[in-house]
Design an enzyme around this catalytic site. Structure first.
Site, short mmCIF file in Angstrom:
data_model
loop_
_atom_site.label_atom_id
_atom_site.label_comp_id
_atom_site.label_asym_id
_atom_site.label_seq_id
_atom_site.Cartn_x
_atom_site.Cartn_y
_atom_site.Cartn_z
N LYS A 25 0.83 -1.21 0.00
CA LYS A 25 0.00 0.00 0.00
C LYS A 25 0.86 1.25 0.00
O LYS A 25 0.51 2.26 -0.64
CB LYS A 25 -0.94 -0.01 1.21
N HIS A 237 0.65 7.03 10.12
CA HIS A 237 -0.48 6.64 9.26
C HIS A 237 -0.40 7.45 7.96
O HIS A 237 -0.08 8.65 7.99
CB HIS A 237 -1.81 6.91 9.97
N ASP A 284 18.84 42.55 6.30
CA ASP A 284 20.29 42.46 6.35
C ASP A 284 20.72 41.02 6.07
O ASP A 284 19.90 40.18 5.66
CB ASP A 284 20.83 42.95 7.69
#
Length: 318
Positions: A25, A237, A284
């Site tokens: 997956k 997850h 700067d």
């Protein structure tokens, strides 16, 4: 040592090595900076040999476009499993990074570095340009106290990660939504990463993420970590990845500001001006350095910097 411009880990997603379903997956994710196939906490001792073979099979397949970096979290050096982990997964054709847990001292990374050089001399010898990188997990009081030595322990170290749950256990802390109890450790980690030019400083895992309330908490934690100086976060997850990577990317407003600063600075430099103003604020050298870093990260994150440069090409310092 890798430079910050070469590495981006806004999200590092852990995937259990004992589950081929989850490993498969992960390869279908649309975009994730780093996937860490896990052999440690998510894999029981009896399943570790199977997990090694599962991960090895994934590392030997062709790369997929959605994953920038393929990492493996091995077991800690003191666990008795680390050498077996390394012996197998270093055979992986497309291994980019090792995530080393419970790094309490420099000796832990000395061990991993020695094994890398022995097993993969072609990637870790003189003149090599593609070494396996190392991300070290900071999980204990001892680790925090020894950060300087850890950061100097290997030329391949590329990240420091704060493992909050184990750290809380070690110090008998109670985690709260404010995360104030972790202030010292988190500050120490990001400071060490900057001091030793380590590209990644990854913040703690968010354990709540489901539903609108969970997503809001995840966004808040990411924003908090970004303010602290972290440039990425661990994920447990896949649903966390998009939110984490969005927050840890330069926003449109940040990218536009940075491009304007860089354009104006080049013009100010040609005019011999060391300091100037933009939108009524003084600019700067440190501010310009920050702007250049944002532009570089924006490019890595897929922002169309060239279009912004064209949009603001006529911007002038005041």
């Amino acid at each position: 040592m890798a430079t910050p411009a070469q590495v981006i880990r806004r999200a590092q997603l852990y995937v259990p090595g004992s589950s081929m379903r989850f490993l498969e997956k992960s390869r279908s994710l649309p975009s994730v900076d780093s996937v860490a196939y896990d052999l440690e906490d998510s894999v029981t001792p009896s399943k570790k040999p199977e997990g090694r073979q599962n991960i090895l099979s994934i590392l030997n397949r062709d790369r997929v476009p959605g994953i920038r970096e393929q990492a493996v979290r091995i077991n800690s050096v003191g666990s008795g499993f680390a050498l077996d982990d390394l012996t197998e997964i270093l055979k992986g054709k497309h291994l980019d990074c090792l995530v080393v847990p419970k790094v309490d001292s420099a000796s832990d990374l000395h061990f991993v570095t020695d094994v890398l050089r022995q097993k993969l001399p072609e990637r870790h010898g003189p003149g090599s340009t593609n070494p396996v990188k190392i991300v070290a997990l900071v999980e204990s009081a001892r680790s925090v106290m020894d950060l300087a030595a850890i950061c100097k322990s290997s030329p391949y170290i590329s990240g420091l990660t704060f493992a909050a749950e184990d750290f809380a256990l070690d110090l008998s802390l109670t985690r709260t939504p404010s995360l104030h109890e972790f202030m010292y450790a988190r500050s120490a980690i990001v400071t060490a990463a900057r001091a030793f030019n380590i590209p990644s400083a990854l913040d703690l895992v968010s354990t709540t993420f489901r539903g609108e309330e969970g997503k809001t908490q995840l966004q808040d934690e990411c924003a908090n970590g970004k303010r602290f100086g972290f440039n990425g976060k661990q994920c447990i997850h896949p649903d966390q990845v998009a939110t984490v990577q969005e927050v840890y990317s330069p926003s449109q407003a940040e990218a536009e500001w940075a491009v304007r600063v860089v354009i104006c600075d080049e013009k100010a430099d040609r005019q011999g001006r060391g300091a100037w103003t933009l939108d009524g604020k003084m600019i700067d050298v440190p501010v310009v350095g920050k702007a250049r870093a944002i532009v570089a990260k924006a490019e890595l994150c897929g922002v169309d910097v060239q279009a912004l440069q064209e949009k603001y090409r006529d911007e002038e310092p005041t």
